[in-house]
Design a protein around this motif. Structure first.
Motif, PDB file in Angstrom:
ATOM      1  N   VAL A 104       0.724  -1.113   0.222  1.00 34.18           N
ATOM      2  CA  VAL A 104      -0.421  -0.238   0.219  1.00 34.18           C
ATOM      3  C   VAL A 104       1.128   1.502  -0.147  1.00 34.18           C
ATOM      4  N   HIS A 105       1.618   1.027   0.900  1.00 39.68           N
ATOM      5  CA  HIS A 105       2.913   1.928   1.396  1.00 39.68           C
ATOM      6  C   HIS A 105       3.206   2.521  -0.533  1.00 39.68           C
ATOM      7  N   THR A 106       3.875   1.369  -1.278  1.00 38.64           N
ATOM      8  CA  THR A 106       4.282   2.354  -2.332  1.00 38.64           C
ATOM      9  C   THR A 106       3.675   2.284  -4.007  1.00 38.64           C
ATOM     10  N   ARG A 107       2.451   2.171  -3.164  1.00 38.06           N
ATOM     11  CA  ARG A 107       1.415   2.350  -4.321  1.00 38.06           C
ATOM     12  C   ARG A 107       0.910   1.473  -4.788  1.00 38.06           C
ATOM     13  N   GLN A 108       1.324   0.026  -5.354  1.00 39.59           N
ATOM     14  CA  GLN A 108       0.994  -0.557  -5.709  1.00 39.59           C
ATOM     15  C   GLN A 108      -0.535  -1.561  -6.804  1.00 39.59           C
ATOM     16  N   PRO A 109      -0.284  -1.611  -7.551  1.00 35.85           N
ATOM     17  CA  PRO A 109      -1.876  -1.759  -8.515  1.00 35.85           C
ATOM     18  C   PRO A 109      -3.237  -2.454  -7.703  1.00 35.85           C
ATOM     19  N   LEU A 110      -4.556  -1.784  -7.699  1.00 36.85           N
ATOM     20  CA  LEU A 110      -5.217  -2.311  -7.151  1.00 36.85           C
ATOM     21  C   LEU A 110      -5.777  -3.849  -6.883  1.00 36.85           C
ATOM     22  N   ALA A 111      -5.123  -4.770  -7.991  1.00 40.19           N
ATOM     23  CA  ALA A 111      -5.170  -6.076  -7.969  1.00 40.19           C
ATOM     24  C   ALA A 111      -4.090  -6.654  -6.730  1.00 40.19           C
ATOM     25  N   LEU A 112      -3.407  -6.760  -6.754  1.00 42.06           N
ATOM     26  CA  LEU A 112      -2.001  -6.652  -6.169  1.00 42.06           C
ATOM     27  C   LEU A 112      -2.137  -6.989  -4.809  1.00 42.06           C
ATOM     28  N   LEU A 113      -3.277  -5.732  -4.553  1.00 40.68           N
ATOM     29  CA  LEU A 113      -3.309  -5.086  -2.790  1.00 40.68           C
ATOM     30  C   LEU A 113      -4.340  -6.343  -2.644  1.00 40.68           C
ATOM     31  N   VAL A 114      -5.459  -6.485  -3.418  1.00 41.59           N
ATOM     32  CA  VAL A 114      -6.613  -7.309  -2.662  1.00 41.59           C
ATOM     33  C   VAL A 114      -6.157  -8.324  -3.261  1.00 41.59           C
ATOM     34  N   VAL A 115      -4.551  -9.309  -3.236  1.00 42.05           N
ATOM     35  CA  VAL A 115      -4.120 -10.461  -3.234  1.00 42.05           C
ATOM     36  C   VAL A 115      -3.934 -10.445  -2.778  1.00 42.05           C
ATOM     37  N   LEU A 116      -3.104  -9.477  -1.624  1.00 44.18           N
ATOM     38  CA  LEU A 116      -2.548  -9.861  -0.834  1.00 44.18           C
ATOM     39  C   LEU A 116      -3.397  -9.365   0.303  1.00 44.18           C
ATOM     40  N   ALA A 117      -4.150  -8.300   0.371  1.00 40.68           N
ATOM     41  CA  ALA A 117      -5.420  -8.368   1.828  1.00 40.68           C
ATOM     42  C   ALA A 117      -5.812  -9.720   1.796  1.00 40.68           C
ATOM     43  N   LEU A 118      -6.343 -11.058   0.760  1.00 43.18           N
ATOM     44  CA  LEU A 118      -6.621 -11.769   0.983  1.00 43.18           C
ATOM     45  C   LEU A 118      -6.337 -12.834   1.565  1.00 43.18           C
ATOM     46  N   LEU A 119      -4.821 -13.171   1.409  1.00 42.93           N
ATOM     47  CA  LEU A 119      -3.681 -13.880   1.866  1.00 42.93           C
ATOM     48  C   LEU A 119      -3.791 -13.127   3.457  1.00 42.93           C
ATOM     49  N   ALA A 120      -3.448 -12.592   3.700  1.00 44.72           N
ATOM     50  CA  ALA A 120      -3.723 -11.863   4.715  1.00 44.72           C
ATOM     51  C   ALA A 120      -4.944 -12.190   6.392  1.00 44.72           C
ATOM     52  N   GLY A 121      -6.464 -12.188   5.691  1.00 44.31           N
ATOM     53  CA  GLY A 121      -7.192 -12.503   5.879  1.00 44.31           C
ATOM     54  C   GLY A 121      -6.898 -14.190   5.969  1.00 44.31           C
ATOM     55  N   LEU A 122      -6.977 -14.770   4.698  1.00 43.24           N
ATOM     56  CA  LEU A 122      -6.248 -16.638   4.714  1.00 43.24           C
ATOM     57  C   LEU A 122      -5.146 -16.814   6.398  1.00 43.24           C
ATOM     58  N   VAL A 123      -4.219 -16.461   6.829  1.00 37.92           N
ATOM     59  CA  VAL A 123      -3.391 -16.492   7.713  1.00 37.92           C
ATOM     60  C   VAL A 123      -4.104 -16.295   8.852  1.00 37.92           C
ATOM     61  N   GLN A 124      -5.054 -15.280   8.888  1.00 38.40           N
ATOM     62  CA  GLN A 124      -5.435 -14.742  10.389  1.00 38.40           C
ATOM     63  C   GLN A 124      -6.375 -15.680  10.886  1.00 38.40           C
ATOM     64  N   PRO A 125      -5.271 -15.327  12.851  1.00 40.06           N
ATOM     65  CA  PRO A 125      -5.754 -16.519  13.934  1.00 40.06           C
ATOM     66  C   PRO A 125      -7.279 -16.803  13.761  1.00 40.06           C
ATOM     67  N   ALA A 126      -7.753 -17.817  13.858  1.00 43.36           N
ATOM     68  CA  ALA A 126      -8.769 -18.701  14.478  1.00 43.36           C
ATOM     69  C   ALA A 126      -8.990 -18.286  15.256  1.00 43.36           C
ATOM     70  N   LEU A 127      -8.817 -17.282  16.733  1.00 47.33           N
ATOM     71  CA  LEU A 127      -9.110 -17.051  17.585  1.00 47.33           C
ATOM     72  C   LEU A 127     -10.397 -17.362  18.420  1.00 47.33           C
ATOM     73  N   PRO A 128     -11.410 -16.849  17.551  1.00 44.51           N
ATOM     74  CA  PRO A 128     -12.796 -16.651  18.671  1.00 44.51           C
ATOM     75  C   PRO A 128     -13.333 -18.338  18.565  1.00 44.51           C
ATOM     76  N   GLY A 129     -13.157 -18.768  18.101  1.00 50.33           N
ATOM     77  CA  GLY A 129     -13.340 -20.588  17.484  1.00 50.33           C
ATOM     78  C   GLY A 129     -13.072 -21.224  18.827  1.00 50.33           C
ATOM     79  N   THR A 130     -11.642 -21.344  18.772  1.00 51.98           N
ATOM     80  CA  THR A 130     -10.867 -21.670  19.755  1.00 51.98           C
ATOM     81  C   THR A 130     -11.149 -20.561  21.686  1.00 51.98           C
ATOM     82  N   SER A 131     -10.721 -19.974  21.311  1.00 52.07           N
ATOM     83  CA  SER A 131     -11.098 -18.952  22.668  1.00 52.07           C
ATOM     84  C   SER A 131     -12.723 -19.723  23.538  1.00 52.07           C
ATOM     85  N   ARG A 132     -13.936 -19.604  22.310  1.00 49.43           N
ATOM     86  CA  ARG A 132     -15.355 -20.187  23.136  1.00 49.43           C
ATOM     87  C   ARG A 132     -15.030 -21.765  23.491  1.00 49.43           C
TER      88      ARG A 132
END
Length: 429
Positions: A104-132
């Motif tokens: 984002v800081h280096t102003r990469q193309p929108l398509a790349l930002l969407v892909v990187l955001a998807l990857l970040a969300g994919l590995v976001q720790p599944a903490l809510p279900g584990t905590s419950r």
């Protein structure tokens, strides 16, 4: 089937159970940014690109990744136990978030930002279900466990309200990416800390249950109904989370958006605690469509700020709508305990998180387009109408959660009350 009530003494007993303090604190740190990430990403990208539509797509990419990753992580956690999967996910998420900030800081193309955001969300720790699911090991079945589940729902709802508010406030910092970095760091540290607490490390994987196919816990009609309720909730909230900052920005006060969103938390928390003592409608199969329908109507009513641009009027209507947030999240959490197949506790709640996240993604993405095409009040109207439509669908499906199904408790190990008591007595921080 009905949701039982919980007293303040039950909440206190659950939160002070042996072994509960360390995972509760770590979980709070790791779960707080869950709802902050999406809006922090949206506001960061909007400041970098100048477009709400582009920012909505990137934010939706993060949320879509979470919706895919939480269920998969839940299945792995149910099979292997939580410590190793959570530590791996926390490390990968920290790395993915860093790469996204650089892009984002280096102003990469929108398509790349969407892909990187998807990857970040994919590995976001599944903490809510584990905590419950951990509470099934810390407290025995009954009012205290209901209080523990209500605490999870209430705290998660508070995070869903305060998180976006903090994100909206931090966007006015000298660097607009501050909110995203703070959220990512808290999630990484909190998830790792939760994973290494003793009560979490000693948990055993769930016993193998009957084959339920590729859909896993969602194969049961009752779980699909709960997931649909969570989807509708997230969808409506997503519209509001974009509509409010857009409204205040158009009025010349961007920071006020965070204050208006935080106003939800006051009514929501107070109403949630009071509602848990005397829930109505008491049967969960009636409660979920009623609450979502009323929520949609009140959010649609927020559109009246169009011809009358009044912050005070918006706050009043938002407070009324906010009073219905915690009751919905609590109902979803209680319903999971009954609807989920045995041995799928983490995965089942992962589906609820996935559904809410998909709703948030769809709501935020659509709201960005609606705001640019027709103005912020139209986002409130569209989100409210969507909630009402899904409430009607829930009403049609209410029989899947009817009272003829016995109450069951799912956990990683045995659900016998005596075994739970033995584990509680032998577990320490």
């Amino acid at each position: 089937m009905s949701g039982s009530s919980a007293s303040l003494a039950d909440y206190r007993a659950a939160l002070t159970a042996p072994g509960a303090l360390a995972p509760v604190l770590a979980s709070a740190l790791g779960r707080f940014p869950i709802a902050m990430i999406g809006l922090a990403t949206l506001l960061y990208v909007q400041r970098a690109t100048g477009s709400f539509a582009a920012a909505g797509l990137v934010s939706a990419g993060t949320l879509a990744g979470v919706s895919l990753g939480s269920v998969g992580q839940g299945r792995v956690i149910d099979r292997l136990g939580p410590t190793r999967p959570l530590l791996v996910a926390a490390g990968l998420f920290g790395l993915a978030a860093t790469v996204l900030v650089v892009a984002v800081h280096t102003r990469q193309p929108l398509a790349l930002l969407v892909v990187l955001a998807l990857l970040a969300g994919l590995v976001q720790p599944a903490l809510p279900g584990t905590s419950r699911a951990l509470w099934a090991e810390l407290v025995p079945p009954g009012p205290r466990r209901d209080a523990a589940y209500s605490y999870e729902a209430i705290s998660l709802e508070v995070f869903f309200i305060l998180g976006p508010a903090v994100a909206a406030l931090l966007v006015v910092a000298p660097w607009p990416g501050t909110g995203f970095v703070v959220a990512a760091a808290a999630m990484t540290v909190g998830s790792a800390a939760f994973a290494v607490t003793r009560p979490v490390r000693v948990l055993r994987p769930a016993p193998a249950g009957p084959s339920i196919g590729a859909l896993g816990a969602l194969a049961r009609p009752a779980m699909r109904t709960v997931a649909l309720a969570s989807l509708g909730f997230g969808l409506v909230v997503g519209f509001v989370e974009v509509g409010v900052p857009a409204f205040t920005a158009a009025a010349g006060s961007p920071a006020t958006g965070g204050l208006l969103l935080s106003a939800w938390s006051v009514a929501s928390v107070l109403a949630g605690v009071l509602y848990s003592m005397r829930p109505w409608p008491r049967p969960l199969h009636l409660r979920m469509p009623a609450l979502l329908g009323a929520f949609g109507v009140l959010v649609a009513a927020m559109a009246v700020v169009g011809p009358v641009p009044s912050f005070a009027l918006l706050v009043v209507v938002m407070l009324a709508a906010g009073a219905l947030i915690t009751p919905q999240v609590t109902a979803h959490s209680l319903a999971v305990d009954i609807a989920a197949p045995e041995g799928t506790a983490t995965e089942a709640f992962g589906w609820v998180v996935t559904a809410a996240t998909l709703g948030l993604a769809a709501g935020q993405s659509a709201a960005g387009i609606v705001v640019e095409a027709a103005g912020p009040p139209s986002a409130f109207l569209a989100g409210g109408l969507a909630g009402v439509v899904l409430a009607v669908v829930l009403w049609v499906r209410r029989a899947t959660l009817a009272p003829d199904q016995p109450r069951r408790y799912s956990s990683w190990a045995s659900t016998e009350s005596s075994a739970a008591g033995q584990r509680t007595g032998s577990t320490s921080v």
